[in-house]
Write an enzyme that holds these catalytic residues in place. Structure first.
Site, short mmCIF file in Angstrom:
data_model
loop_
_atom_site.label_atom_id
_atom_site.label_comp_id
_atom_site.label_asym_id
_atom_site.label_seq_id
_atom_site.Cartn_x
_atom_site.Cartn_y
_atom_site.Cartn_z
N GLN A 104 -5.30 -19.16 -9.78
CA GLN A 104 -4.57 -20.19 -9.03
C GLN A 104 -3.34 -19.63 -8.34
O GLN A 104 -3.03 -19.98 -7.21
CB GLN A 104 -4.12 -21.31 -9.98
CG GLN A 104 -5.06 -22.49 -10.02
CD GLN A 104 -4.51 -23.62 -10.89
OE1 GLN A 104 -3.31 -23.86 -10.95
NE2 GLN A 104 -5.40 -24.30 -11.57
N PRO A 131 -8.42 -25.03 -16.42
CA PRO A 131 -9.82 -25.17 -16.00
C PRO A 131 -10.69 -24.12 -16.71
O PRO A 131 -10.23 -22.99 -16.93
CB PRO A 131 -9.77 -24.87 -14.49
CG PRO A 131 -8.34 -24.94 -14.10
CD PRO A 131 -7.53 -24.63 -15.32
N TYR A 294 -8.88 -33.00 -11.80
CA TYR A 294 -8.44 -31.62 -12.00
C TYR A 294 -8.47 -30.81 -10.72
O TYR A 294 -7.85 -29.75 -10.65
CB TYR A 294 -9.29 -30.95 -13.08
CG TYR A 294 -9.12 -31.68 -14.39
CD1 TYR A 294 -7.92 -31.58 -15.09
CD2 TYR A 294 -10.10 -32.52 -14.88
CE1 TYR A 294 -7.71 -32.29 -16.26
CE2 TYR A 294 -9.91 -33.23 -16.06
CZ TYR A 294 -8.71 -33.12 -16.74
OH TYR A 294 -8.50 -33.84 -17.88
N ASP A 297 -4.74 -31.29 -7.73
CA ASP A 297 -3.53 -30.46 -7.61
C ASP A 297 -3.86 -29.04 -7.14
O ASP A 297 -3.03 -28.37 -6.55
CB ASP A 297 -2.75 -30.42 -8.93
CG ASP A 297 -3.50 -29.74 -10.05
OD1 ASP A 297 -3.21 -28.57 -10.34
OD2 ASP A 297 -4.39 -30.37 -10.65
N GLN A 298 -5.10 -28.58 -7.41
CA GLN A 298 -5.46 -27.21 -7.02
C GLN A 298 -5.65 -27.06 -5.51
O GLN A 298 -5.69 -25.95 -5.00
CB GLN A 298 -6.75 -26.78 -7.74
CG GLN A 298 -6.59 -26.70 -9.25
CD GLN A 298 -7.85 -26.18 -9.92
OE1 GLN A 298 -8.28 -25.06 -9.68
NE2 GLN A 298 -8.46 -26.99 -10.76
N HIS A 320 0.48 -33.50 -12.19
CA HIS A 320 0.33 -32.13 -11.65
C HIS A 320 0.30 -32.16 -10.12
O HIS A 320 0.89 -31.30 -9.46
CB HIS A 320 -0.96 -31.49 -12.17
CG HIS A 320 -0.79 -30.76 -13.46
ND1 HIS A 320 -1.02 -31.33 -14.69
CD2 HIS A 320 -0.42 -29.48 -13.72
CE1 HIS A 320 -0.79 -30.44 -15.63
NE2 HIS A 320 -0.43 -29.31 -15.08
#
Length: 366
Positions: A104, A131, A294, A297-298, A320
């Site tokens: 990330q 993750p 999930y 935010d990535q 997040h």
């Protein structure tokens, strides 16, 4: 690269390692000197942990930067980036710290290097509070590649809590710019599939039980669905330590991907692990969004860097995601708008549109 230091308060909002990952990646990309204070101040063990340290050292090495205050337990670091370079970059958490979190922080940076990169990452591949590598490959990868790049992720060895010992190699080439994305049309679920794995001394029956329990749980809510969850015994030479877990993916007619996952713990029976993953997947399908909780935010850093307006439709916006947006605005000066979806079907489900005018980051080396 000189200039005023960007001051970041590491205790606000999510208040954890994510603030470090987002702020150091953007600092590295934009050539902005950075100071992060009060790192993980509210956590039970404040300051840097081994996995945060390995991420910081990797970013430092990616750009021949200067890093001060980087030691276990430190609550303040300063970072002065230089030019991002390609080549081989190595990071080892020496614990079960997540290799996915190392990806990330490093991936956005090497996209703007002068030459292709090979990231050699060691740690946990299937760890709590991060993750799982299966999620990164099966969900994150196909969606993030819509920003106009591709990467290869080779899982050499899987590593589990508490020993780690996993090893992943990521290869990617630089880009001139990132394309904006528009992920606002969910479509309908067309298939549900996944893998339930055991490794080490755990019997194969555990994998079969997790898969069966998960499939039963999903079929109660999505009656006519074909659920294909493969039980897997990881080869001895490709897994380090003992572990079990499951990931289930729902794919839609427009290419959206949603996941539910769960890791086994001592004393938790296989059915419970399978049902936990199934319930997480079903919860992610109940809102009208195009990404799961999930993935939200990535994607924020990539949206901030892209050349144009990106839109994603989400369920409730996670802390997040709010945190990533805050620092993308503070450091990169990207502009985000988060608003409730105006679609009538979505209104009752707590569905949001996250829109971002990206900064159009251009690779100076290409």
């Amino acid at each position: 690269m000189a200039g005023p230091r960007v001051e970041v308060d590491g205790s606000i909002m999510e208040g954890g390692g994510q603030i470090l990952r987002v702020s150091t990646a953007l600092s590295c990309l934009l050539g902005l000197p950075l100071r992060v204070q009060k790192i993980r101040a509210g956590r039970s063990t404040p300051g840097l942990r081994p996995q945060h340290l390995s991420g910081l050292e990797m970013i430092r090495d990616l750009c021949d930067g200067q890093l001060e205050g980087a030691e276990i337990g430190s609550t303040e670091i300063t970072f002065t980036p230089e030019k991002i370079k390609g080549g081989i970059h190595t990071a080892d958490t020496k614990t079960a710290g997540s290799v996915c979190l190392l990806m990330q922080v490093s991936m956005p940076c090497v996209l703007f290097a002068a030459s292709p990169s090979k990231l050699h990452l060691k740690g946990g591949t299937n760890a709590e509070m991060a993750p799982q590598i299966d999620y990164t490959v099966m969900v994150f990868k196909p969606i993030v590649e819509k920003f106009g790049f591709v990467f290869n992720c080779d899982i050499k060895t899987r590593g589990y809590y508490p020993k780690g010992g996993g090893e992943v190699i990521v290869r990617m080439s630089p880009v001139k710019q990132l394309d904006p994305v528009n992920l606002t049309d969910r479509g309908c679920v067309t298939k549900i599939y996944g893998r339930a794995f055991v490794t080490g001394v755990l019997p194969f029956k555990v994998a079969k039980d997790m898969a069966a329990a998960a499939a039963r749980c999903i079929r109660k809510e999505i009656r006519d669905s074909y659920v294909n969850i493969q039980p897997v015994q990881e080869p001895k030479d490709q897994a380090f330590g003992n572990g079990n877990g499951i990931i289930i993916i729902a794919e839609t007619s427009t290419g959206c991907l949603f996941a539910g996952s769960s890791l086994g713990k001592r004393g938790v029976n296989a059915d419970k692990v399978g049902i936990g993953a199934a319930e997480m997947l079903l919860a992610n399908l109940r809102h009208g969004g195009t990404v799961d909780e999930y993935l939200q935010d990535q994607l924020i850093v990539f949206m901030a860097l892209a050349n144009g307006v990106s839109r994603i439709k989400t369920g409730p916006v996670t802390l997040h995601t709010q945190t990533a947006i805050h620092f993308a605005e503070q450091i990169a000066k990207a502009k985000f708008i988060v608003k409730k979806s105006e679609d009538e079907e979505d209104a009752a489900k707590g569905t949001y549109i996250i829109e971002c005018q990206g900064i159009g980051m251009t690779n100076p080396n290409l």
